[in-house]
Design an enzyme around this catalytic site. Structure first.
Site, PDB file in Angstrom:
ATOM      1  N   HIS A 149      49.297  30.424  34.982  1.00  0.00           N
ATOM      2  CA  HIS A 149      50.115  31.577  35.404  1.00  0.00           C
ATOM      3  C   HIS A 149      50.735  32.182  34.135  1.00  0.00           C
ATOM      4  O   HIS A 149      50.010  32.536  33.202  1.00  0.00           O
ATOM      5  CB  HIS A 149      51.139  31.060  36.424  1.00  0.00           C
ATOM      6  CG  HIS A 149      51.923  32.093  37.163  1.00  0.00           C
ATOM      7  ND1 HIS A 149      51.720  33.440  37.063  1.00  0.00           N
ATOM      8  CD2 HIS A 149      52.958  31.956  38.047  1.00  0.00           C
ATOM      9  CE1 HIS A 149      52.575  34.091  37.850  1.00  0.00           C
ATOM     10  NE2 HIS A 149      53.349  33.209  38.456  1.00  0.00           N
ATOM     11  N   HIS A 178      41.102  36.456  37.189  1.00  0.00           N
ATOM     12  CA  HIS A 178      42.262  36.684  38.050  1.00  0.00           C
ATOM     13  C   HIS A 178      41.879  36.414  39.492  1.00  0.00           C
ATOM     14  O   HIS A 178      40.818  36.849  39.946  1.00  0.00           O
ATOM     15  CB  HIS A 178      42.777  38.133  37.908  1.00  0.00           C
ATOM     16  CG  HIS A 178      44.143  38.286  38.468  1.00  0.00           C
ATOM     17  ND1 HIS A 178      44.372  38.471  39.808  1.00  0.00           N
ATOM     18  CD2 HIS A 178      45.358  38.208  37.872  1.00  0.00           C
ATOM     19  CE1 HIS A 178      45.676  38.530  40.013  1.00  0.00           C
ATOM     20  NE2 HIS A 178      46.301  38.368  38.853  1.00  0.00           N
ATOM     21  N   ASP A 198      47.605  38.831  30.425  1.00  0.00           N
ATOM     22  CA  ASP A 198      48.131  37.938  29.389  1.00  0.00           C
ATOM     23  C   ASP A 198      47.360  38.004  28.074  1.00  0.00           C
ATOM     24  O   ASP A 198      47.921  37.706  27.020  1.00  0.00           O
ATOM     25  CB  ASP A 198      48.131  36.490  29.904  1.00  0.00           C
ATOM     26  CG  ASP A 198      49.167  36.306  30.991  1.00  0.00           C
ATOM     27  OD1 ASP A 198      50.280  36.813  30.813  1.00  0.00           O
ATOM     28  OD2 ASP A 198      48.861  35.684  32.013  1.00  0.00           O
TER      29      ASP A 198
HETATM   30  N1  CMC Z   1      37.632  30.750  31.593  1.00  0.00           N
HETATM   31  C1  CMC Z   1      36.496  30.113  31.906  1.00  0.00           C
HETATM   32  N2  CMC Z   1      36.069  29.919  33.184  1.00  0.00           N
HETATM   33  C2  CMC Z   1      36.851  30.436  34.155  1.00  0.00           C
HETATM   34  C3  CMC Z   1      38.048  31.115  33.880  1.00  0.00           C
HETATM   35  C4  CMC Z   1      38.421  31.273  32.538  1.00  0.00           C
HETATM   36  N3  CMC Z   1      39.545  31.892  32.210  1.00  0.00           N
HETATM   37  N4  CMC Z   1      38.609  31.501  35.038  1.00  0.00           N
HETATM   38  C5  CMC Z   1      37.812  31.066  36.004  1.00  0.00           C
HETATM   39  N5  CMC Z   1      36.748  30.427  35.482  1.00  0.00           N
HETATM   40  C6  CMC Z   1      35.638  29.799  36.213  1.00  0.00           C
HETATM   41  C7  CMC Z   1      36.128  28.549  36.920  1.00  0.00           C
HETATM   42  O1  CMC Z   1      36.049  27.413  36.107  1.00  0.00           O
HETATM   43  C8  CMC Z   1      35.208  28.501  38.106  1.00  0.00           C
HETATM   44  O2  CMC Z   1      33.963  27.978  37.694  1.00  0.00           O
HETATM   45  P1  CMC Z   1      33.069  27.073  38.689  1.00  0.00           P
HETATM   46  O3  CMC Z   1      32.769  27.967  39.855  1.00  0.00           O
HETATM   47  O4  CMC Z   1      31.892  26.719  37.859  1.00  0.00           O
HETATM   48  O5  CMC Z   1      33.929  25.895  39.073  1.00  0.00           O
HETATM   49  C9  CMC Z   1      34.991  29.979  38.450  1.00  0.00           C
HETATM   50  O6  CMC Z   1      35.239  30.700  37.236  1.00  0.00           O
HETATM   51  C10 CMC Z   1      35.918  30.483  39.526  1.00  0.00           C
HETATM   52  O7  CMC Z   1      37.259  30.251  39.108  1.00  0.00           O
HETATM   53  P2  CMC Z   1      38.420  29.676  39.982  1.00  0.00           P
HETATM   54  O8  CMC Z   1      39.182  28.661  39.176  1.00  0.00           O
HETATM   55  O9  CMC Z   1      37.907  29.232  41.326  1.00  0.00           O
HETATM   56  O10 CMC Z   1      39.278  30.992  40.190  1.00  0.00           O
HETATM   57  P3  CMC Z   1      40.765  31.046  40.641  1.00  0.00           P
HETATM   58  O11 CMC Z   1      40.930  32.275  41.446  1.00  0.00           O
HETATM   59  O12 CMC Z   1      41.198  29.786  41.265  1.00  0.00           O
HETATM   60  O13 CMC Z   1      41.512  31.147  39.239  1.00  0.00           O
HETATM   61  C11 CMC Z   1      42.779  31.814  37.430  1.00  0.00           C
HETATM   62  C12 CMC Z   1      42.205  32.240  38.767  1.00  0.00           C
HETATM   63  C13 CMC Z   1      43.608  32.963  36.869  1.00  0.00           C
HETATM   64  C14 CMC Z   1      43.677  30.590  37.631  1.00  0.00           C
HETATM   65  C15 CMC Z   1      41.611  31.466  36.467  1.00  0.00           C
HETATM   66  O14 CMC Z   1      40.821  32.605  36.250  1.00  0.00           O
HETATM   67  C16 CMC Z   1      42.110  30.894  35.152  1.00  0.00           C
HETATM   68  O15 CMC Z   1      42.355  29.690  35.084  1.00  0.00           O
HETATM   69  N6  CMC Z   1      42.276  31.756  34.102  1.00  0.00           N
HETATM   70  C17 CMC Z   1      42.836  31.294  32.841  1.00  0.00           C
HETATM   71  C18 CMC Z   1      44.361  31.223  32.935  1.00  0.00           C
HETATM   72  C19 CMC Z   1      44.990  32.588  32.953  1.00  0.00           C
HETATM   73  O16 CMC Z   1      44.642  33.462  32.185  1.00  0.00           O
HETATM   74  N7  CMC Z   1      45.994  32.771  33.823  1.00  0.00           N
HETATM   75  C20 CMC Z   1      46.742  34.023  33.964  1.00  0.00           C
HETATM   76  C21 CMC Z   1      46.505  34.634  35.285  1.00  0.00           C
HETATM   77  S1  CMC Z   1      46.918  36.345  35.456  1.00  0.00           S
HETATM   78  C22 CMC Z   1      48.517  36.695  34.988  1.00  0.00           C
HETATM   79  C23 CMC Z   1      49.552  35.677  35.209  1.00  0.00           C
HETATM   80  O17 CMC Z   1      49.815  35.220  36.306  1.00  0.00           O
HETATM   81  O18 CMC Z   1      50.149  35.319  34.222  1.00  0.00           O
END
Ligand code: CMC
Length: 371
Positions: free
Chosen positions: A219, A258, A308
């Site tokens: 987050h 996201h 971010d």
């Molecule tokens: N880098 C590499 N792989 C990723 C990333 C990333 N940043 N984000 C998602 N994936 C992959 C993830 O590993 C998964 O792969 P698989 O299907 O093989 O298991 C696939 O994409 C789907 O991701 P998910 O984890 O199911 O997606 P989610 O909706 O649960 O996650 C998220 C959303 C924001 C937590 C995630 O994209 C993430 O961890 N991003 C990095 C952290 C980040 O930048 N957070 C800030 C969010 S936005 C602003 C805020 O709130 O601050």
């Protein structure tokens, strides 16, 4: 709901809100105003007022609001003592969480219906002072003077951090960043703050909850983590190789992806990127950031930059220490948390979902001596 794909309440509509749209074919809007317009024309204080009271302020309302926020910067002696006793090497998010909680003990809110707006303004005003009192006390042994001619949170924070008034561009970039981070519907920290408010707890507790949840790198902590990633590369070639290695290892690149926007992209990202470029486009930090973005666009177009990623380099160009990035998010998101806390209270129903039990059933109790 137990598998990774369907977990995390993804896609679940968990309630109604009149504060903000995220995506939904409509982009990001605060109370009907587009983020693009707000980032172009508004000051952070206008947006804070909009979120707290539902409408943009007129000139007199804005002036009065800014005066209240300016008065709210002062630190009670008891809070100064607490800040002096927080270790020098603590994470600044610990300082913010503790500062918020401690103020709740020093200046409690007895009746949230009549006092919530006062407490919200107090917290918005005092958060920069909390961080920078602790910063200066431990960095150079000085005690922050909260008096200032700067009449905005952006200007005050930058002036007190750097000991001089910011330039016009630097001040404006800070306003924009605070506007972009202010509100984002049922994100994890806001939802947590609403849950807290739904138990009829006080405003300080709900905001402390928001801070605690914001901290994680999935987050708000992602801006700090993104900066550390960018800093870990010595140049563009190394960054490109490094990103491929991270993807190969199936690790996360902070600042990408996201939950709600998905591949449509986060509308805050191009806005803060343009500021990052304006302030530091010719630096290695910006070039490395763009190189990372380019690899991700090619290899993972479904994971565009979120707010971010380019906030990290923008803050670097404002000369803000990396571990203050997420505390700045607090200074901004308090407005969104506050709007949701008020909205929750105005039509309250305890938030208490159920879980599907998947544990062991019907076991016979074994007495302690027999185990
Ligand atoms: N880098 C590499 N792989 C990723 C990333 C990333 N940043 N984000 C998602 N994936 C992959 C993830 O590993 C998964 O792969 P698989 O299907 O093989 O298991 C696939 O994409 C789907 O991701 P998910 O984890 O199911 O997606 P989610 O909706 O649960 O996650 C998220 C959303 C924001 C937590 C995630 O994209 C993430 O961890 N991003 C990095 C952290 C980040 O930048 N957070 C800030 C969010 S936005 C602003 C805020 O709130 O601050």
């Amino acid at each position: 709901m137990s598998s990774k794909k369907t977990g995390g309440l993804a896609g679940v509509v968990a309630g109604e809100s009149a504060i903000c749209t995220v995506g939904q074919g409509n982009g990001l809007n605060y109370r009907g105003y587009s983020i693009e317009d707000l980032a172009k024309y508004a000051t952070f204080e206008e947006v804070a007022f909009l979120l707290q009271f539902g409408e943009l302020p007129n000139k007199i309302e804005l002036q009065e609001y800014k005066e209240k926020l300016t008065k709210a910067r002062s630190l009670p002696e008891k809070l100064k003592n607490i800040l002096e006793n927080i270790p020098k090497n603590a994470h600044p998010m610990d300082v913010m969480r503790t500062g918020c909680s401690a103020l709740g003990a020093i200046e409690p809110e007895f009746n949230f219906q009549s006092e919530q707006d006062r407490v919200i303004i107090r917290l918005l005003g005092i958060f920069p002072s909390i961080l920078l009192y602790w910063h200066h006390f431990h960095k150079d042994g000085t005690k922050l003077d909260t008096n200032s001619d700067e009449d905005t949170i952006a200007g005050y924070f930058l002036e007190k951090l750097h000991g001089k008034s910011p330039s016009q561009d630097v001040r404006r970039c800070m306003h924009v960043s605070l506007i972009l981070y202010a509100e984002h519907e049922f994100n994890a920290s806001t939802f947590a703050a609403r849950i807290c408010a739904s138990t009829l707890s006080d405003t300080y507790s709900a905001i402390t909850t928001g801070i605690s949840v914001l901290r994680g790198p999935l987050h708000g902590g992602a801006n700090e983590a993104a900066m550390k990633l960018i800093d870990s590369f010595d140049g563009i070639d190394e960054a490109v190789k490094g990103v491929y290695k991270i993807l190969e290892d199936k690790k996360l690149l902070m600042g990408f992806g996201h939950r709600v926007y998905g591949e449509d992209g986060d509308p805050r990202s191009p806005i803060i990127k343009s500021w990052s470029k304006k302030l530091g486009g010719d630096t290695d930090t910006f070039k490395i950031s763009e190189a990372i973005e380019k690899v991700m666009k090619k290899e993972k177009p479904q994971l565009p930059t979120n707010a971010d990623f380019f906030s990290a380099s923008a803050y670097r160009f404002l000369d803000i220490p990396t571990d203050y990035f997420t505390p700045i998010f607090i200074m901004s998101r308090t407005t969104g948390w506050a709007a949701h806390i008020k909205e929750q209270r105005a039509n309250n129903k305890l938030i208490r979902p159920s879980s599907q039990y998947i544990g062991v059933e019907n076991r016979n109790y074994i007495k302690l001596g027999d185990r």
